[in-house]
Design an enzyme around this catalytic site. Structure first.
Site, short mmCIF file in Angstrom:
data_model
loop_
_atom_site.label_atom_id
_atom_site.label_comp_id
_atom_site.label_asym_id
_atom_site.label_seq_id
_atom_site.Cartn_x
_atom_site.Cartn_y
_atom_site.Cartn_z
N ARG A 1 1.03 -1.09 -0.02
CA ARG A 1 -0.08 -0.04 0.20
C ARG A 1 0.76 1.15 0.02
O ARG A 1 1.05 1.82 -0.92
CB ARG A 1 -0.96 0.03 1.26
CG ARG A 1 -2.20 0.94 0.98
CD ARG A 1 -1.87 2.19 1.34
NE ARG A 1 -1.24 2.44 2.77
CZ ARG A 1 -0.55 3.69 3.02
NH1 ARG A 1 -0.56 4.71 2.10
NH2 ARG A 1 0.14 3.81 4.09
N ASP A 2 1.53 1.24 0.99
CA ASP A 2 2.32 2.67 1.17
C ASP A 2 3.45 2.84 0.18
O ASP A 2 3.88 3.83 -0.40
CB ASP A 2 3.03 2.66 2.70
CG ASP A 2 3.73 3.78 3.16
OD1 ASP A 2 3.93 4.74 2.14
OD2 ASP A 2 3.70 3.86 4.36
N HIS B 1 9.99 6.27 9.17
CA HIS B 1 10.54 6.38 7.85
C HIS B 1 11.98 6.76 8.07
O HIS B 1 12.40 7.33 8.92
CB HIS B 1 9.70 7.73 7.11
CG HIS B 1 8.52 7.47 6.64
ND1 HIS B 1 8.11 7.62 5.35
CD2 HIS B 1 7.44 6.52 7.18
CE1 HIS B 1 6.85 7.13 5.27
NE2 HIS B 1 6.56 6.50 6.29
N CYS C 1 5.29 9.38 1.45
CA CYS C 1 4.11 10.20 1.52
C CYS C 1 3.97 10.98 0.27
O CYS C 1 5.00 11.49 -0.21
CB CYS C 1 4.79 10.97 2.74
SG CYS C 1 3.06 12.12 3.38
ZN ZN Z 1 4.91 5.15 5.78
#
Ligand code: ZN
Length: 312
Positions: free
Chosen positions: A18-19, A219, A250
């Site tokens: 996903r990310d 992160h 992001c």
């Molecule tokens: Zn992340």
């Protein structure tokens, strides 16, 4: 306060599908996503965030959520989660209720980041989630809430811990049994992380919510991701999110890339005697596949260097 005693084992949620895939400039073919998720599901990972029910015009990279969910293997013991932006996203997801196990709801702790990300104020976001999460709970879904910019905002700088914890408690009261804290643009340092989780655990306990699972989502934007993991471990945090190959980041601001790499995390934990239940060699194979597919070197260190074990 800090005991310096590490937990025996931790839980890791893989968020790369996903990310990671969301933040690739190219749209990855559905069949390739399915192939990579199936490889990840064979590594011993028990939690995988596979896709998101965001609007396809906002994030075209994940517009195949239903096809991905329908196509992946479902090995025993692997829990699949989907990211839900709002009520409408949940309704779209619920049409596929049988295909996943957990929902992940997100908002940002900083006004500017939240506005740039979802075009809502923080209060609008949390109020919306307070109406939406109980619907997911009602549908029998395990709910996680994730708070972006928990350790700093690229637009506003420091984010008061009090604001983050107020949101976390509201998510928990709405029905989240797990709350994740995202260092979305890699601004956290280990001393800050230690203070943060010390306070978070104390607040949750004093509010009678000590059972809620607190998850760290770091992160590696500034190379401090694994140092922050150690700080969180020393505060008793036993749940982490990471991304194979160090995919992800992001959408705003541009350049805020890099979840900590799952294989770097699994390698470090294993070397420290903390059990993850994950087969590092298999995880590296999955990342190598992703690297070949994307056609560029990925950020993960262990993918390049190999496990420490290979040098003994
Ligand atoms: Zn992340």
């Amino acid at each position: 306060m800090t005991s310096n005693k590490l937990p025996q084992s931790v839980r890791i949620r893989e968020v790369g599908p996903r990310d990671g895939f969301q933040n690739e400039p190219e749209v990855i073919a559905t069949s390739d996503k399915i192939r990579l998720i199936n490889l990840l599901a064979q590594t011993g990972l028990r939690r995988i965030e596979v896709t998101s029910f965001v609007r396809p015009d906002v994030i075209p990279q994940l517009s195949d959520a239903t096809e991905v969910l329908a196509g992946i293997d479902r090995p025993e013991g692997v829990s699949y989660s989907v990211l839900i932006p709002n009520r409408r996203g949940l309704e779209n997801a619920l049409a596929q209720r049988d295909l996943f196990d957990e929902t992940n709801f997100f908002l940002s702790a900083s006004e500017t980041h939240n506005m740039k990300n979802v075009n809502r104020t923080v209060e609008e976001s949390i109020a919306g989630l307070e109406e939406t999460i109980p619907v997911a709970v009602e549908a029998g879904l395990r709910c996680e809430g994730v708070i972006s910019t928990s350790f700093g905002c690229p637009y506003e700088g420091d984010v008061p811990v009090e604001n983050v914890l107020a949101l976390a408690l509201r998510l928990a009261r709405a029905g989240c049994v797990e709350v994740g804290f995202g260092d979305t643009t890699g601004m956290a340092n280990p001393v800050q992380v230690r203070r943060f989780f010390d306070e978070a655990r104390e607040r949750f306990a004093s509010e009678g919510l000590g059972e809620v699972e607190l998850t760290a989502h770091f992160h590696d934007t500034r190379g401090q991701g694994l140092a922050n993991v150690l700080a969180a471990l020393e505060e008793g945090i036993e749940s982490f999110e990471s991304s194979f190959g160090e995919l992800g980041g992001c959408p705003v601001p541009a350049g805020a890339t890099g979840n900590i790499a799952s294989e770097d995390l699994v390698s470090m934990l294993g070397e420290m005697g903390v059990d993850t239940g994950i087969d590092l060699a298999k995880l590296i194979e999955a990342s190598a596949e992703a690297q070949e597919l994307l056609g560029r070197p990925l950020g993960s260190h262990v993918l390049k260097a190999g496990p420490v074990d290979w040098h003994r």
